[in-house]
Design a protein around this motif. Structure first.
Motif, PDB file in Angstrom:
ATOM      1  N   GLY A   1       0.663  -1.217   0.104  1.00  0.00           N
ATOM      2  CA  GLY A   1      -0.073  -0.133  -0.105  1.00  0.00           C
ATOM      3  C   GLY A   1       0.712   1.264   0.122  1.00  0.00           C
ATOM      4  N   GLN A   2       2.416   1.172  -0.094  1.00  0.00           N
ATOM      5  CA  GLN A   2       3.133   2.442  -0.048  1.00  0.00           C
ATOM      6  C   GLN A   2       3.665   2.653  -1.354  1.00  0.00           C
ATOM      7  OE1 GLN A   2       3.893   4.749   2.596  1.00  0.00           O
ATOM      8  NE2 GLN A   2       4.867   5.747   0.822  1.00  0.00           N
ATOM      9  N   ASN A   3       3.854   3.832  -1.991  1.00  0.00           N
ATOM     10  CA  ASN A   3       4.156   3.971  -3.333  1.00  0.00           C
ATOM     11  C   ASN A   3       5.401   4.436  -2.999  1.00  0.00           C
ATOM     12  OD1 ASN A   3       1.631   3.373  -4.466  1.00  0.00           O
ATOM     13  ND2 ASN A   3       1.068   5.258  -4.120  1.00  0.00           N
ATOM     14  N   TYR A   4       6.337   3.859  -3.819  1.00  0.00           N
ATOM     15  CA  TYR A   4       7.850   4.049  -4.020  1.00  0.00           C
ATOM     16  C   TYR A   4       8.454   4.585  -5.354  1.00  0.00           C
ATOM     17  CZ  TYR A   4       7.934   1.530   0.716  1.00  0.00           C
ATOM     18  OH  TYR A   4       7.525   1.204   1.862  1.00  0.00           O
ATOM     19  N   VAL A   5       9.432   5.186  -5.460  1.00  0.00           N
ATOM     20  CA  VAL A   5      10.340   5.597  -6.781  1.00  0.00           C
ATOM     21  C   VAL A   5      11.792   5.190  -6.500  1.00  0.00           C
ATOM     22  CG1 VAL A   5      10.607   7.388  -8.266  1.00  0.00           C
ATOM     23  CG2 VAL A   5       8.512   7.544  -6.854  1.00  0.00           C
ATOM     24  N   TRP A   6      11.965   4.363  -7.668  1.00  0.00           N
ATOM     25  CA  TRP A   6      13.614   4.048  -7.388  1.00  0.00           C
ATOM     26  C   TRP A   6      13.981   4.994  -8.748  1.00  0.00           C
ATOM     27  CZ3 TRP A   6      17.109   1.561  -5.115  1.00  0.00           C
ATOM     28  CH2 TRP A   6      18.399   1.203  -5.887  1.00  0.00           C
ATOM     29  N   ALA A   7      15.166   5.578  -8.510  1.00  0.00           N
ATOM     30  CA  ALA A   7      15.886   6.455  -9.769  1.00  0.00           C
ATOM     31  C   ALA A   7      17.362   6.322  -9.186  1.00  0.00           C
ATOM     32  CB  ALA A   7      15.347   7.649  -9.077  1.00  0.00           C
ATOM     33  N   ILE A   8      18.076   6.646 -10.430  1.00  0.00           N
ATOM     34  CA  ILE A   8      19.511   6.634 -10.529  1.00  0.00           C
ATOM     35  C   ILE A   8      19.888   8.114 -10.838  1.00  0.00           C
ATOM     36  CG2 ILE A   8      21.524   5.756 -11.185  1.00  0.00           C
ATOM     37  CD1 ILE A   8      20.032   3.197 -11.692  1.00  0.00           C
ATOM     38  N   ASN A   9      20.394   8.990  -9.934  1.00  0.00           N
ATOM     39  CA  ASN A   9      20.717  10.330 -10.304  1.00  0.00           C
ATOM     40  C   ASN A   9      22.221  10.363  -9.763  1.00  0.00           C
ATOM     41  OD1 ASN A   9      18.440  11.103 -11.614  1.00  0.00           O
ATOM     42  ND2 ASN A   9      17.541  11.280  -9.465  1.00  0.00           N
ATOM     43  N   GLY A  10      23.032   9.602 -10.351  1.00  0.00           N
ATOM     44  CA  GLY A  10      24.504   9.735  -9.980  1.00  0.00           C
ATOM     45  C   GLY A  10      24.858   8.684  -8.899  1.00  0.00           C
ATOM     46  N   LYS A  11      23.601   8.347  -8.084  1.00  0.00           N
ATOM     47  CA  LYS A  11      23.750   7.472  -7.054  1.00  0.00           C
ATOM     48  C   LYS A  11      22.383   6.677  -7.095  1.00  0.00           C
ATOM     49  CE  LYS A  11      22.531  10.202  -3.158  1.00  0.00           C
ATOM     50  NZ  LYS A  11      22.996  10.445  -1.674  1.00  0.00           N
ATOM     51  N   LYS A  12      22.249   5.344  -6.497  1.00  0.00           N
ATOM     52  CA  LYS A  12      20.921   4.647  -6.486  1.00  0.00           C
ATOM     53  C   LYS A  12      20.157   5.366  -5.301  1.00  0.00           C
ATOM     54  CE  LYS A  12      23.376   0.533  -7.585  1.00  0.00           C
ATOM     55  NZ  LYS A  12      23.618  -1.029  -7.044  1.00  0.00           N
TER      56      LYS A  12
END
Length: 265
Positions: free
Chosen positions: A10-21
């Motif tokens: 039920g929790q929304n997450y965002v995975w991103a790589i902007n120079g680091k994980k």
């Protein structure tokens, strides 16, 4: 790489790589008069990535993981070294699979198959010696098999390649020995692809050998006739009953483990 969004419990997450994980929890502004702070959930799962940071899938942590391991980001190779698996609930080191990245850009991380293709490979008749390491029947290394990939994708679910590689071995040895227990015990003895210490672990390798042996037992039966008086010989006729390839995707049940889990006996 575009940010990858997913939802866990039920929790929304965002995975991103902007120079680091980085993993971010999707949050929302609250009314000024709301004096009670929102609770922020600390991720209780493993984020499994490629070496380049691309998100592969998510595994649920156990209570033991929370105390034994720091952080929550691991590469697939690191998860493999930790012996985690998500496809045999009754085997050791099971972690529930929560989410799988199905985007087009992730395809090169896997060798892709259907269960029909796995069945076809498993039912190709070979001499027993061909299943040894680096021989033509060594599915995890063969070009027509996993071809050295760590991970394979079968009908949109990931597996360790060496687990699936036990299926052709088990089916082939069953057709040669015509006895399920012998298949399991040979698999335990040749756990590394070569003779060595007997594998009595409750890990996924033995479970996948049992999967393959159970499938072969349903698919192949044998009519044996004895001929010759002075030197009796066996004439064996193999009888094939077509079985759905999807049965290879079924985890071992508690009843099957109790009856055929000879590594636990």
């Amino acid at each position: 790489m575009e940010p990858e969004e997913f939802s866990i419990d039920g929790q929304n997450y965002v995975w991103a790589i902007n120079g680091k994980k980085s993993l971010m929890s999707r949050s929302y502004t609250t009314l000024l008069q709301n004096k009670k702070p929102d609770k922020i959930k600390v991720p209780s799962f493993w984020v499994v990535t490629r070496n380049n940071g691309n998100l592969l899938f998510i595994l649920r942590k156990t209570e033991e993981d929370e105390t034994a391991h720091e952080g929550y980001i691991r590469t697939a190779a690191e998860i493999y070294d930790m012996k985690f698996q998500w496809f045999e609930p009754l085997a050791d080191n099971y972690r529930e699979l929560l989410w799988v990245n199905q985007k087009e850009y992730i395809k090169p991380a896997y060798k892709w198959f259907t269960w029909e293709e796995i069945k076809e490979a498993a039912c190709e008749k070979r001499p027993p010696a061909s299943y040894a390491s680096y021989m033509p029947g060594d599915w995890k290394r063969a070009s027509g098999g996993a071809d050295g990939f760590l991970l394979v994708m079968i009908d949109r679910l990931p597996y360790w390649a060496d687990a699936v590689g036990q299926l052709p071995f088990a089916v082939g040895i069953y057709r040669f020995k015509r006895n399920l227990e012998k298949v399991i015990r040979i698999g335990m003895e040749y756990a590394t692809g070569l003779p060595g210490p007997v594998d009595t672990s409750n890990e996924y390798d033995n479970f996948f050998i049992l999967r393959g042996a159970l499938f072969a037992k349903k698919m192949y039966s044998f009519k044996v006739e004895i001929s010759g008086l002075l030197v009796p010989t066996e004439d064996v006729t193999e009888i094939i009953t077509d079985i759905s390839a999807r049965e290879l995707g079924n985890p071992i049940t508690s009843g099957e483990l109790a009856n055929y889990g000879f590594w636990n006996k």
